[in-house]
Design an enzyme around this catalytic site. Sequence first.
Site, PDB file in Angstrom:
ATOM      1  N   GLY A 121       0.757  -1.245   0.000  1.00  0.00           N
ATOM      2  CA  GLY A 121       0.000   0.000   0.000  1.00  0.00           C
ATOM      3  C   GLY A 121       0.789   1.298   0.000  1.00  0.00           C
ATOM      4  O   GLY A 121       0.628   2.123  -0.899  1.00  0.00           O
ATOM      5  N   GLY A 150      -2.029  -7.490  -0.020  1.00  0.00           N
ATOM      6  CA  GLY A 150      -1.752  -8.679   0.785  1.00  0.00           C
ATOM      7  C   GLY A 150      -1.268  -9.861  -0.039  1.00  0.00           C
ATOM      8  O   GLY A 150      -0.389 -10.619   0.388  1.00  0.00           O
TER       9      GLY A 150
END
Length: 416
Positions: free
Chosen positions: A374, A397
């Site tokens: 991110g 993820g």
Amino acid sequence: MNIKDCNFNGKKTFVRVDFNVPLQNGKVTDDTRIRGALPTLKKVLNDGGRLIIASHLGRPEKNPDEKYSLHQILYKVSELLGVEVKFAPDCTKAQKEVESLKNGEALMLENLRFYAEEEGKPRNLPADITDEQKAAAKKEIKEAQKSFAKTLASYADCYVNDAFGTAHRAHASTAIIADYFDKDNKMFGFLMEKEVTAVKSIMDNPQRPFTAIMGGSKVSSKIDIITNLMNKVDNLIITGGMTYTFTKANGGNIGNSIYEEDKLDLALELIAEAKAKGVNLVMAIDSKIADKFANDANTRFVKEGAIPDGWMGLDIGPDTEKLFASVIENSKTILWNGPAGVFEFDNFSHGSFAIAQAIVNATKKGAYSLIGGGDSVACINMFGFVEDVSYVSTGGGALLEAIEGKILPGIAAIER
Ligand code: AMP
């Protein structure tokens, strides 16, 4: 099968996408994810395929749950695809809608997660049940998950997975469904393929020197990645807030900088491991320090390990920028995850900018650079360098688990 070699003409094609888009008052506020899947969806339609689009949206807890209905985004998918997309309001009872599809037509299924079977986890279990009852409920939903996947598979002649963001989950529509198709009839979509190729260029056969830059706030959240990378990289740059756990472990003064008391031993172990494995561990030699956690704090540059009480390190200093840049610019493969400082504050974003700039320079000289996770993706966007690096992952993820060395069920299911 490779999607570019597949002719979808006349084929009912189940495409798992990630249309988990942000909504406000029933309108899509960011359509990046829908746009990301367009090359795959358009390929199916242009070939004359019969397109079945499937996705999750949010985290519904019941069935149906209007707040998370994919019906809300139908207008946007139709607009971007340039065809009117039909809708099946129950993803387990879509046989009729699927059968009425003609070549070149598209249908979207309602949110797969309206059914707990999609994730394969029991929902709304009473709090007072025994461990045995819990285990039985888990077993039951796993069985139900298989038949849910079988129902979804029954709609289609072939299966395409273009949802990298969920590739690390063994969900019905991202992994289990693939077992109902033979190798010639299952494949990655274009978006997913780019991600898989990017991960493989880094993890399987990197050009050397290979440098990983790991930043961010805490060692604890990156430990599995760092440990796996130790076996792969030539240079490991550790930066961001986690630096101070290492500095403190080495006996330096870190003032009020962020650090993890219970990870001091771990930091020393990682330093020793790097030495034993011949990995060049590179850490800050100076810091930009602040007298409060704010953009308008007073600031100074100090040598690493010499932060006075009452001050905190919020970015790397100019000497560190030069040190990091020289390592990065001499690399042939680069992975960047996590900022060098509190980049959300202008005054502490320069270190992350310097790293990004060095990655851009290295890429110009022919290095392969992958930006993932991110905050480094946010940095690359903020600095306007998206087009100047080799690949910016959308994976979050999923990418991090791949770098940890885990096998992603969504990838494995296509490859077996
Ligand atoms: P992570 O979520 O672990 O990747 O960490 C990203 C966050 O780390 C960002 O929000 C940064 O502001 C924060 N961060 C980076 N460097 C520091 C630092 N020196 N002190 C406090 N926070 C930091």
